[in-house]
Scaffold this active site. Sequence first.
Site, PDB file in Angstrom:
ATOM      1  N   HIS A   1       0.799  -1.228   0.000  1.00 22.32           N
ATOM      2  CA  HIS A   1       0.000   0.000   0.000  1.00 22.32           C
ATOM      3  C   HIS A   1       0.828   1.273   0.000  1.00 22.32           C
ATOM      4  O   HIS A   1       0.294   2.367  -0.093  1.00 22.32           O
ATOM      5  CB  HIS A   1      -0.935   0.018   1.206  1.00 22.32           C
TER       6      HIS A   1
HETATM    7  C1  UD1 Z   1      -1.968   5.367   6.091  1.00 20.66           C
HETATM    8  C2  UD1 Z   1      -0.665   5.806   6.763  1.00 20.66           C
HETATM    9  C3  UD1 Z   1       0.337   4.681   6.694  1.00 20.66           C
HETATM   10  C4  UD1 Z   1      -0.229   3.390   7.252  1.00 20.66           C
HETATM   11  C5  UD1 Z   1      -1.521   3.079   6.530  1.00 20.66           C
HETATM   12  C6  UD1 Z   1      -2.160   1.826   7.049  1.00 20.66           C
HETATM   13  C7  UD1 Z   1      -0.139   8.197   6.561  1.00 20.66           C
HETATM   14  C8  UD1 Z   1       0.714   9.191   5.888  1.00 20.66           C
HETATM   15  N1  UD1 Z   1      -0.074   6.943   6.084  1.00 20.66           N
HETATM   16  O1  UD1 Z   1      -1.695   5.158   4.729  1.00 20.66           O
HETATM   17  O2  UD1 Z   1       1.465   5.041   7.465  1.00 20.66           O
HETATM   18  O3  UD1 Z   1       0.707   2.351   7.031  1.00 20.66           O
HETATM   19  O4  UD1 Z   1      -2.425   4.182   6.700  1.00 20.66           O
HETATM   20  O5  UD1 Z   1      -3.185   1.406   6.234  1.00 20.66           O
HETATM   21  O6  UD1 Z   1      -0.834   8.520   7.489  1.00 20.66           O
HETATM   22  N2  UD1 Z   1      -8.866   4.848   1.493  1.00 20.66           N
HETATM   23  C9  UD1 Z   1     -10.139   4.351   1.369  1.00 20.66           C
HETATM   24  N3  UD1 Z   1     -10.797   4.011   2.516  1.00 20.66           N
HETATM   25  C10 UD1 Z   1     -10.250   4.154   3.750  1.00 20.66           C
HETATM   26  C11 UD1 Z   1      -8.951   4.671   3.856  1.00 20.66           C
HETATM   27  C12 UD1 Z   1      -8.259   5.009   2.726  1.00 20.66           C
HETATM   28  O7  UD1 Z   1     -10.655   4.186   0.292  1.00 20.66           O
HETATM   29  O8  UD1 Z   1     -10.918   3.813   4.744  1.00 20.66           O
HETATM   30  C13 UD1 Z   1      -8.115   5.168   0.245  1.00 20.66           C
HETATM   31  C14 UD1 Z   1      -8.355   6.541  -0.283  1.00 20.66           C
HETATM   32  O9  UD1 Z   1      -8.293   6.486  -1.655  1.00 20.66           O
HETATM   33  C15 UD1 Z   1      -7.158   7.319   0.223  1.00 20.66           C
HETATM   34  C16 UD1 Z   1      -6.078   6.255   0.176  1.00 20.66           C
HETATM   35  O10 UD1 Z   1      -6.730   5.046   0.511  1.00 20.66           O
HETATM   36  O11 UD1 Z   1      -6.912   8.431  -0.536  1.00 20.66           O
HETATM   37  C17 UD1 Z   1      -4.953   6.485   1.131  1.00 20.66           C
HETATM   38  O12 UD1 Z   1      -5.411   6.622   2.469  1.00 20.66           O
HETATM   39  P1  UD1 Z   1      -4.553   7.463   3.533  1.00 20.66           P
HETATM   40  O13 UD1 Z   1      -5.208   7.407   4.844  1.00 20.66           O
HETATM   41  O14 UD1 Z   1      -4.208   8.800   2.987  1.00 20.66           O
HETATM   42  O15 UD1 Z   1      -3.183   6.708   3.606  1.00 20.66           O
HETATM   43  P2  UD1 Z   1      -2.856   5.152   3.656  1.00 20.66           P
HETATM   44  O16 UD1 Z   1      -2.267   4.797   2.350  1.00 20.66           O
HETATM   45  O17 UD1 Z   1      -4.017   4.353   4.160  1.00 20.66           O
END
Ligand code: UD1
Length: 377
Positions: A220
């Site tokens: 991820h």
């Molecule tokens: C975040 C953390 C990372 C951790 C990871 C665990 C930061 C910078 N990164 O990364 O350290 O390892 O969580 O999973 O804080 N999305 C959904 N549904 C959700 C959550 C996310 O669809 O419930 C999608 C969205 O498109 C979003 C993308 O995932 O834009 C990224 O989510 P985000 O919370 O920004 O970062 P992670 O990649 O999950």
Amino acid sequence: MSSFRNQRWLDERPKKSGGVIAMNIAVVIGTRPQFIKLAPFIKEAKTRFNLDVIDTGQHYDDAMSGQFFRELAIPKPRYSLKVGSGGHAQQTGQMLIKLERILNHKDHDMVVVFGDTNSTLAGALTAAKLQIPIAHVEAGARSFDRTMPEEINRVVTDVLADICFASTERCVRNLLNEGKRLDQIFMVGDIMIDSLECDQKDRAAGSPLKEYHYSLLTLHRPSNVDSKERLERIFDVLRVANVPMVFPVHPRTRDRMKQFSIDPPPNVKLIQPVNHFQMLHMIRHADKVITDSGGVQKEAYLLSKPCITVRNTTEWMETVDAGWNVLVDGDPVKFLESILNFTPPKEHPPVLGGPGASSRICSILDSWAADHLGAKR
Ligand code: UD1
């Protein structure tokens, strides 16, 4: 914390038995790995402190959030900020604004944050600006790679933290090298060991996976999944390896695969994100773990599974030094060779410590309260 805050609030404060003042703690969480770490902390802390759990809403899909609260029996957070996804500035900025509204009007003696996400940083920064002391769980972990947003979050959070709960000696050394005072650092072991101990259920869970040879894959990190070429190169190696893999896919990765119109090779079985019990169960029964997650690297080590990390750095070098984790970033030959042949040594030292981090953390917080919440205790 200013003495004004203390004087103003101490008299109105709920008392523990014997008239002792219970510390008011705000715990800021928001992502899947933080729900996992919160569970053992709450178990230990709920009888000792007044806890306000604040969920930023960084993760919001039921598969990434709600199901963890249910499965890990975490009480509903007192505050849900519903910040959701966005660019780093937008996401962190929204959290700061909403956290300030809560922390400004409540009587918190301490803010506790976990790990290295944007929610960690926002919790620490808001607390620091409001002069509320901060405790950071999983402090001092470093990949020394500042292209990772998590590394920035860790470094800044540790600079701001009044109490740093470090998992390992290496984490302690990192903090000392960055100028943290020794009296601010406590080596308590890794709280994820307690998360594992909480999960007796997964041992009982029967699954057809037991009979099935597979490697478990998670990906991820933006550095792996946000570039089409990079993700394609990873899938190419998996295709050539041609061993069965199970891939619980993170929503970010799912979105990118759709955006780039690429699919994993046929030997990789894609499934929805799983809850923590299922994840542990799947690690336990896998031949190998292939991941770019910090937490999954640790879980693989704790469950004695060979781990292949698709990165060129890790904040958990202890597992690499022990010979159970190998870094394969950007080297398809090493990656392929590791998938097919990586075998760790027989020795499996407890490099992440033993159970009991949550209890040690709570005892230290209790002593801190005794020292800082004054004569009334
Ligand atoms: C975040 C953390 C990372 C951790 C990871 C665990 C930061 C910078 N990164 O990364 O350290 O390892 O969580 O999973 O804080 N999305 C959904 N549904 C959700 C959550 C996310 O669809 O419930 C999608 C969205 O498109 C979003 C993308 O995932 O834009 C990224 O989510 P985000 O919370 O920004 O970062 P992670 O990649 O999950």
